[in-house]
Motif scaffolding. Sequence first.
Motif, PDB file in Angstrom:
ATOM      1  N   ILE A  43      10.727 -18.445  73.725  1.00 32.41           N
ATOM      2  CA  ILE A  43       9.423 -17.802  73.582  1.00 32.41           C
ATOM      3  C   ILE A  43       9.433 -17.007  72.289  1.00 32.41           C
ATOM      4  O   ILE A  43      10.489 -16.830  71.674  1.00 32.41           O
ATOM      5  N   ASP A  44       8.270 -16.527  71.840  1.00 35.82           N
ATOM      6  CA  ASP A  44       8.270 -15.704  70.636  1.00 35.82           C
ATOM      7  C   ASP A  44       8.551 -14.245  70.998  1.00 35.82           C
ATOM      8  O   ASP A  44       8.562 -13.866  72.176  1.00 35.82           O
ATOM      9  N   ARG A  45       8.781 -13.432  69.962  1.00 34.31           N
ATOM     10  CA  ARG A  45       9.180 -12.045  70.225  1.00 34.31           C
ATOM     11  C   ARG A  45       8.055 -11.240  70.863  1.00 34.31           C
ATOM     12  O   ARG A  45       8.323 -10.301  71.612  1.00 34.31           O
ATOM     13  N   ALA A  46       6.813 -11.591  70.580  1.00 36.58           N
ATOM     14  CA  ALA A  46       5.695 -10.878  71.211  1.00 36.58           C
ATOM     15  C   ALA A  46       5.712 -11.097  72.719  1.00 36.58           C
ATOM     16  O   ALA A  46       5.510 -10.154  73.505  1.00 36.58           O
ATOM     17  N   GLN A  47       5.962 -12.332  73.133  1.00 36.93           N
ATOM     18  CA  GLN A  47       6.071 -12.612  74.571  1.00 36.93           C
ATOM     19  C   GLN A  47       7.273 -11.892  75.169  1.00 36.93           C
ATOM     20  O   GLN A  47       7.205 -11.397  76.307  1.00 36.93           O
ATOM     21  N   ALA A  48       8.358 -11.835  74.404  1.00 42.30           N
ATOM     22  CA  ALA A  48       9.552 -11.152  74.906  1.00 42.30           C
ATOM     23  C   ALA A  48       9.275  -9.671  75.150  1.00 42.30           C
ATOM     24  O   ALA A  48       9.657  -9.119  76.191  1.00 42.30           O
ATOM     25  N   ILE A  49       8.612  -9.038  74.196  1.00 46.18           N
ATOM     26  CA  ILE A  49       8.286  -7.614  74.352  1.00 46.18           C
ATOM     27  C   ILE A  49       7.349  -7.406  75.547  1.00 46.18           C
ATOM     28  O   ILE A  49       7.459  -6.415  76.283  1.00 46.18           O
ATOM     29  N   ALA A  50       6.436  -8.339  75.754  1.00 43.30           N
ATOM     30  CA  ALA A  50       5.542  -8.240  76.914  1.00 43.30           C
ATOM     31  C   ALA A  50       6.330  -8.278  78.217  1.00 43.30           C
ATOM     32  O   ALA A  50       5.941  -7.655  79.214  1.00 43.30           O
ATOM     33  N   GLU A  51       7.445  -8.979  78.215  1.00 41.42           N
ATOM     34  CA  GLU A  51       8.255  -9.107  79.428  1.00 41.42           C
ATOM     35  C   GLU A  51       9.217  -7.945  79.631  1.00 41.42           C
ATOM     36  O   GLU A  51       9.440  -7.506  80.767  1.00 41.42           O
ATOM     37  N   VAL A  52       9.823  -7.448  78.539  1.00 38.07           N
ATOM     38  CA  VAL A  52      10.911  -6.467  78.691  1.00 38.07           C
ATOM     39  C   VAL A  52      10.634  -5.134  78.001  1.00 38.07           C
ATOM     40  O   VAL A  52      11.455  -4.212  78.090  1.00 38.07           O
ATOM     41  N   GLY A  53       9.500  -5.017  77.311  1.00 40.40           N
ATOM     42  CA  GLY A  53       9.192  -3.764  76.619  1.00 40.40           C
ATOM     43  C   GLY A  53       9.152  -2.574  77.568  1.00 40.40           C
ATOM     44  O   GLY A  53       8.676  -2.683  78.705  1.00 40.40           O
ATOM     45  N   GLY A  54       9.701  -1.455  77.107  1.00 38.43           N
ATOM     46  CA  GLY A  54       9.721  -0.232  77.906  1.00 38.43           C
ATOM     47  C   GLY A  54      10.925  -0.087  78.811  1.00 38.43           C
ATOM     48  O   GLY A  54      11.175   0.994  79.361  1.00 38.43           O
ATOM     49  N   LYS A  55      11.692  -1.146  78.966  1.00 39.74           N
ATOM     50  CA  LYS A  55      12.865  -1.088  79.849  1.00 39.74           C
ATOM     51  C   LYS A  55      14.015  -0.357  79.147  1.00 39.74           C
ATOM     52  O   LYS A  55      14.203  -0.504  77.938  1.00 39.74           O
ATOM     53  N   PRO A  56      14.814   0.410  79.893  1.00 43.08           N
ATOM     54  CA  PRO A  56      16.027   0.992  79.302  1.00 43.08           C
ATOM     55  C   PRO A  56      17.030  -0.113  79.003  1.00 43.08           C
ATOM     56  O   PRO A  56      17.014  -1.176  79.636  1.00 43.08           O
ATOM     57  N   PHE A  57      17.906   0.135  78.035  1.00 39.73           N
ATOM     58  CA  PHE A  57      18.873  -0.895  77.655  1.00 39.73           C
ATOM     59  C   PHE A  57      19.783  -1.275  78.819  1.00 39.73           C
ATOM     60  O   PHE A  57      20.219  -2.423  78.923  1.00 39.73           O
ATOM     61  N   SER A  58      20.085  -0.327  79.686  1.00 42.85           N
ATOM     62  CA  SER A  58      20.963  -0.637  80.819  1.00 42.85           C
ATOM     63  C   SER A  58      20.369  -1.751  81.674  1.00 42.85           C
ATOM     64  O   SER A  58      21.090  -2.635  82.160  1.00 42.85           O
ATOM     65  N   GLU A  59      19.049  -1.731  81.845  1.00 41.91           N
ATOM     66  CA  GLU A  59      18.380  -2.774  82.630  1.00 41.91           C
ATOM     67  C   GLU A  59      18.218  -4.050  81.810  1.00 41.91           C
ATOM     68  O   GLU A  59      18.467  -5.164  82.290  1.00 41.91           O
ATOM     69  N   PHE A  60      17.797  -3.890  80.548  1.00 41.80           N
ATOM     70  CA  PHE A  60      17.541  -5.066  79.707  1.00 41.80           C
ATOM     71  C   PHE A  60      18.817  -5.873  79.465  1.00 41.80           C
ATOM     72  O   PHE A  60      18.794  -7.115  79.466  1.00 41.80           O
ATOM     73  N   LYS A  61      19.946  -5.206  79.288  1.00 40.35           N
ATOM     74  CA  LYS A  61      21.192  -5.936  79.040  1.00 40.35           C
ATOM     75  C   LYS A  61      21.570  -6.811  80.244  1.00 40.35           C
ATOM     76  O   LYS A  61      22.125  -7.901  80.079  1.00 40.35           O
ATOM     77  N   GLY A  62      21.259  -6.343  81.439  1.00 41.08           N
ATOM     78  CA  GLY A  62      21.506  -7.161  82.624  1.00 41.08           C
ATOM     79  C   GLY A  62      20.641  -8.403  82.628  1.00 41.08           C
ATOM     80  O   GLY A  62      21.109  -9.510  82.953  1.00 41.08           O
ATOM     81  N   ILE A  63      19.377  -8.242  82.244  1.00 40.19           N
ATOM     82  CA  ILE A  63      18.452  -9.382  82.171  1.00 40.19           C
ATOM     83  C   ILE A  63      18.924 -10.360  81.100  1.00 40.19           C
ATOM     84  O   ILE A  63      18.961 -11.583  81.322  1.00 40.19           O
ATOM     85  N   LEU A  64      19.298  -9.827  79.939  1.00 34.76           N
ATOM     86  CA  LEU A  64      19.749 -10.673  78.834  1.00 34.76           C
ATOM     87  C   LEU A  64      21.024 -11.430  79.201  1.00 34.76           C
ATOM     88  O   LEU A  64      21.166 -12.620  78.881  1.00 34.76           O
ATOM     89  N   THR A  65      21.924 -10.758  79.894  1.00 38.49           N
ATOM     90  CA  THR A  65      23.164 -11.416  80.325  1.00 38.49           C
ATOM     91  C   THR A  65      22.868 -12.597  81.229  1.00 38.49           C
ATOM     92  O   THR A  65      23.429 -13.690  81.069  1.00 38.49           O
ATOM     93  N   GLU A  66      21.966 -12.396  82.175  1.00 36.53           N
ATOM     94  CA  GLU A  66      21.621 -13.470  83.112  1.00 36.53           C
ATOM     95  C   GLU A  66      21.039 -14.672  82.368  1.00 36.53           C
ATOM     96  O   GLU A  66      21.413 -15.825  82.629  1.00 36.53           O
ATOM     97  N   VAL A  67      20.157 -14.402  81.397  1.00 32.03           N
ATOM     98  CA  VAL A  67      19.541 -15.482  80.625  1.00 32.03           C
ATOM     99  C   VAL A  67      20.586 -16.200  79.772  1.00 32.03           C
ATOM    100  O   VAL A  67      20.614 -17.440  79.706  1.00 32.03           O
ATOM    101  N   ALA A  68      21.471 -15.422  79.135  1.00 33.27           N
ATOM    102  CA  ALA A  68      22.482 -16.006  78.245  1.00 33.27           C
ATOM    103  C   ALA A  68      23.463 -16.874  79.031  1.00 33.27           C
ATOM    104  O   ALA A  68      23.798 -17.990  78.612  1.00 33.27           O
TER     105      ALA A  68
END
Length: 332
Positions: A255-280
């Motif tokens: 997806i593009d970065r705008a869509q990514a921000i719409a999905e994960v914007g505002g999240k703390p890094f502790s939460e976002f890193k878990g999401i990113l790990t799962e995707v990776a």
Amino acid sequence: MKRIFSGVQPTGNLHLGNYLGAIRNWVRLQNEYECIFCVVDMHAITVWQDPAELKKATREVTASFIAAGIDPEKHVLFNQSAVPAHAQLAWVFNCVARIGWLNRMTQFKEKAGKHRENASVGLYAYPNLMAADILSYKATHVPVGEDQKQHLELSRDIAQKFNNDFEAEVFPLPEPLIFGSATRVMSLRDGTKKMSKSAESDFSRINMTDSADTIAQKIRKAKTDPEPLPESLDGLDSRPEAANLVGIYAALRDIDRAQAIAEVGGKPFSEFKGILTEVAVEHLAPINARMRELLDDPAQIDAVLHRGMERARAISEPVIDEVYEKVGFLKP
């Protein structure tokens, strides 16, 4: 006919930047172009390589190509040193290219650093070999990152000068294929530096051979800042580490970065890193498993390279014959 040539040096493990910036795009091009993919082991020895490690790395890169989706039956996959045309045409191009052209190559200055007098002649002249790689197959298009665009321009200059010098349209002028937002993946330790095989810390990159646990550990330890992710793209401008991780997330999700921000914007890094790990892990685990399977059977990899070599020679040998005739070499 549209024909692509592209290659990767077998110098250490391929990483996420190589995959998102190059190999994944090559996979997508297979239905549109005739593709020639090369493990450029001759380029690798412009700086010292341990011979045993070079052989191992050549097989690893080949395995990563296949595991990522390159089809070696439909397209050509081989190692550069197995096809004499690369060295043969490179010497002709050494005599066509001008010293002034090579002096303008910024990558040599970066790689040689303060020790230019101790750099190998190969490192200085390797843009001529890169031109030979492309033009041995009369490739019409070359997928390149921004850091290689200058070398492709030199390849076009060499092709044009050869054609003019010998008054014949022997070579096409290859066109660049430059891809979008995923072309530059940055270090997990410093968002201002490109992810690199040569970086001292292994935690600066995600390798194609990393296990799920290792990927999770590296993402968990990736450098961030104390603020949550911004809720708009503008908020990433002054936050290179945040921008890099969001870019990786977007690329893995396709997806593009705008869509990514719409999905994960505002999240703390502790939460976002878990999401990113799962995707990776979800994206890379099948590639990693296929690589391990291939590397457990090196004879299978060698057989793929041998078949690719035969097909590459069949394409390149008539080109060398044509060049030698134009130059005035006697046939043996």
